[in-house]
Write a protein that holds these residues in place. Structure first.
Motif, PDB file in Angstrom:
ATOM      1  N   PRO A  51       0.816  -1.219   0.000  1.00 34.80           N
ATOM      2  CA  PRO A  51       0.000   0.000   0.000  1.00 34.80           C
ATOM      3  C   PRO A  51       0.847   1.266   0.000  1.00 34.80           C
ATOM      4  O   PRO A  51       2.021   1.232   0.370  1.00 34.80           O
ATOM      5  CB  PRO A  51      -0.797  -0.109   1.310  1.00 34.80           C
ATOM      6  N   GLY A  53       2.469   4.577   1.169  1.00 35.13           N
ATOM      7  CA  GLY A  53       2.846   5.147   2.450  1.00 35.13           C
ATOM      8  C   GLY A  53       3.462   4.193   3.450  1.00 35.13           C
ATOM      9  O   GLY A  53       3.812   4.597   4.560  1.00 35.13           O
ATOM     10  N   ARG A 114      14.266  11.890  -1.381  1.00 33.14           N
ATOM     11  CA  ARG A 114      14.738  10.788  -0.550  1.00 33.14           C
ATOM     12  C   ARG A 114      15.941  10.087  -1.172  1.00 33.14           C
ATOM     13  O   ARG A 114      16.815   9.603  -0.490  1.00 33.14           O
ATOM     14  CB  ARG A 114      13.621   9.764  -0.366  1.00 33.14           C
ATOM     15  N   ASN A 207       7.315  -3.046   7.708  1.00 34.84           N
ATOM     16  CA  ASN A 207       8.148  -1.862   7.892  1.00 34.84           C
ATOM     17  C   ASN A 207       7.547  -0.989   9.002  1.00 34.84           C
ATOM     18  O   ASN A 207       6.459  -1.272   9.490  1.00 34.84           O
ATOM     19  CB  ASN A 207       8.243  -1.083   6.573  1.00 34.84           C
ATOM     20  N   ALA A 245      12.826   1.181   7.979  1.00 38.96           N
ATOM     21  CA  ALA A 245      13.618   1.703   6.860  1.00 38.96           C
ATOM     22  C   ALA A 245      14.195   3.071   7.179  1.00 38.96           C
ATOM     23  O   ALA A 245      15.293   3.413   6.752  1.00 38.96           O
ATOM     24  CB  ALA A 245      12.774   1.763   5.597  1.00 38.96           C
TER      25      ALA A 245
HETATM   26  N1  LIG Z   1       8.247   5.709  11.497  1.00 36.25           N
HETATM   27  C1  LIG Z   1       8.680   5.289  10.327  1.00 36.25           C
HETATM   28  N2  LIG Z   1       8.399   5.985   9.216  1.00 36.25           N
HETATM   29  C2  LIG Z   1       8.852   5.525   8.031  1.00 36.25           C
HETATM   30  C3  LIG Z   1       9.616   4.342   7.916  1.00 36.25           C
HETATM   31  N3  LIG Z   1       9.898   4.135   6.637  1.00 36.25           N
HETATM   32  C4  LIG Z   1       9.353   5.161   5.949  1.00 36.25           C
HETATM   33  N4  LIG Z   1       8.721   5.998   6.774  1.00 36.25           N
HETATM   34  C5  LIG Z   1       8.005   7.241   6.422  1.00 36.25           C
HETATM   35  O1  LIG Z   1       6.774   6.908   5.822  1.00 36.25           O
HETATM   36  C6  LIG Z   1       6.435   7.862   4.819  1.00 36.25           C
HETATM   37  C7  LIG Z   1       6.161   7.166   3.497  1.00 36.25           C
HETATM   38  O2  LIG Z   1       7.364   6.575   3.032  1.00 36.25           O
HETATM   39  P1  LIG Z   1       7.573   6.174   1.509  1.00 36.25           P
HETATM   40  O3  LIG Z   1       8.893   5.489   1.431  1.00 36.25           O
HETATM   41  O4  LIG Z   1       7.333   7.329   0.609  1.00 36.25           O
HETATM   42  O5  LIG Z   1       6.380   5.134   1.304  1.00 36.25           O
HETATM   43  P2  LIG Z   1       5.808   4.500  -0.044  1.00 36.25           P
HETATM   44  O6  LIG Z   1       4.619   5.272  -0.442  1.00 36.25           O
HETATM   45  O7  LIG Z   1       5.452   3.098   0.338  1.00 36.25           O
HETATM   46  O8  LIG Z   1       6.922   4.536  -1.063  1.00 36.25           O
HETATM   47  C8  LIG Z   1       7.597   8.833   4.755  1.00 36.25           C
HETATM   48  O9  LIG Z   1       7.262   9.970   5.486  1.00 36.25           O
HETATM   49  C9  LIG Z   1       8.732   8.065   5.388  1.00 36.25           C
HETATM   50  O10 LIG Z   1       9.673   8.909   5.967  1.00 36.25           O
HETATM   51  C10 LIG Z   1       9.916   3.625   9.140  1.00 36.25           C
HETATM   52  O11 LIG Z   1      10.563   2.580   9.150  1.00 36.25           O
HETATM   53  N5  LIG Z   1       9.410   4.151  10.296  1.00 36.25           N
END
Ligand SMILES: Nc1nc2c(ncn2[C@@H]2O[C@H](COP(=O)(O)OP(=O)(O)O)[C@@H](O)[C@H]2O)c(=O)[nH]1
Ligand SMILES: [Mg+2]
Length: 329
Positions: A51, A53, A114, A207, A245
């Protein structure tokens, strides 16, 4: 040197240009890909889906960083690869398939920011695929971009897709290893179960393990696996990895899981089977695009619209009109 030769020589700008040609399905792109085809089939392709985020982009970023700094990883097939990409560690390409409009662009911009800390490393190549109109075209373009990266000599190609919608699940499915990412707190239900993602998962990742509910999510996923939700390969026990991550925790385990899965595929003769599956999908997708295109050009002006009108005013139904259109051409 033509475009294909430039790509084989390790020219990154040529590679970026080629992928744009593939996105736009130009004759130059088609010719270059045909010339590159004999050089494909060596990269390991891992789909990363789940999904929106849950942290997929952050995760692929960390996986790439990890691989760049661990030169002794066993993933490469050992052959001499394309010129110009050998460095320390494995070479990694990231393809982010973004479902948002190229004009809203928010997610793509976020990914770019990122991934900034990886840029400048010649062993890493990052590309966002733009959605231009139909998703079918996107699946084709993504598959072709992966082949181009394969020919360019990247050891591992990570393809990030949002796991929603059939086409995107299809894109993920054509990988050798499918990593499905979840995060705690997305609601009571595991999202992947609903989206049909568990069936295609080779590796599951929870994650954001730094957040509450991670244990429950891991337990729920294990429970679903025990119910036999992953039937793709009965000889492979789908591992459930925990990761954070954002802090780089659990990344090594995920990389190990990918390597173990690759070794499993190779030992079980499954690499060849998955490669065949990919080729079948590729030919099928191109064939339906070609046939559809040919049909549409052969239809007389207004024939298609007339069929739409007949279905709308209930004097006919979609299937009957399709049969008629297919017969008339
Ligand atoms: N608390 C926390 N936040 C995370 C982690 N990994 C990613 N995020 C945050 O979750 C949000 C979405 O991450 P993103 O990599 O863009 O998710 P994607 O939509 O699945 O690609 C960002 O604000 C990240 O900084 C984690 O391991 N822990
Ligand atoms: Mg993302």
């Amino acid at each position: 040197m033509d475009l294909a030769q430039q790509v084989l020589a390790g020219d990154r700008r040529a590679l970026a240009r080629l992928i744009t040609h593939l996105e736009n399905d130009t004759p130059i792109g088609r010719a270059a890909l045909a010339a590159l085809w004999p050089h494909t089939g060596r990269a390991h392709v891992a789909g990363v889906t789940g999904p929106s985020g849950v942290g997929k982009s952050t995760l692929v970023n960390e996986i790439a960083k990890h691989l760049r700094s661990s030169p002794l990883s066993p993933l490469p097939t050992g052959e001499a690869r394309g010129a110009g990409v050998r460095g320390e560690g494995q070479t990694v390409a990231i393809v982010a398939v973004d479902p948002t409009s190229p004009f809203s662009g928010g997610a793509i911009l976020g990914d770019r920011i990122r991934m900034r800390d990886l840029s400048g490393d010649p062993g890493v190549f990052i590309r966002s695929m733009a959605t231009r109109g139909r998703l079918g075209g996107l699946a084709r373009a993504t598959g072709e971009a992966v082949r181009a990266l394969d020919a360019a000599g990247f050891d591992l190609i990570l393809v990030e897709t949002v796991g929603a919608g059939q086409s995107e699940v299809e894109i993920a499915r054509t990988a050798h290893s499918v990593i499905v990412v979840e995060a705690p707190g997305l609601g009571d239900d595991i999202q992947a179960g609903k989206a049909g993602l568990l069936e295609i998962a080779d590796i599951l990742v929870v994650n954001k393990a730094d957040q509450p509910g991670a244990d429950e999510a891991v337990r729920a996923l294990r429970g679903m696996l025990e119910l036999g939700r992953s039937k793709r390969d009965s000889d492979w026990d789908v591992p459930v990895c925990r990761a954070s991550a954002l802090s780089g925790q659990g990344i090594a385990e995920i990389v190990q899981a990918v390597e173990a899965h690759r070794a499993h595929l190779a030992a079980a003769g499954q690499l060849a089977a998955r490669e065949r599956e990919r080729v079948v999908e590729e030919i099928r997708a191109l064939l339906s695009e070609a046939l559809m295109g040919r049909l549409m050009t052969r239809l007389a002006n207004g024939q298609f619209d007339a069929a739409v009108e007949r279905v709308l005013d209930r004097t006919s139904d979609p299937r009957r009109e399709v049969e008629r259109l297919a017969q008339e051409t």
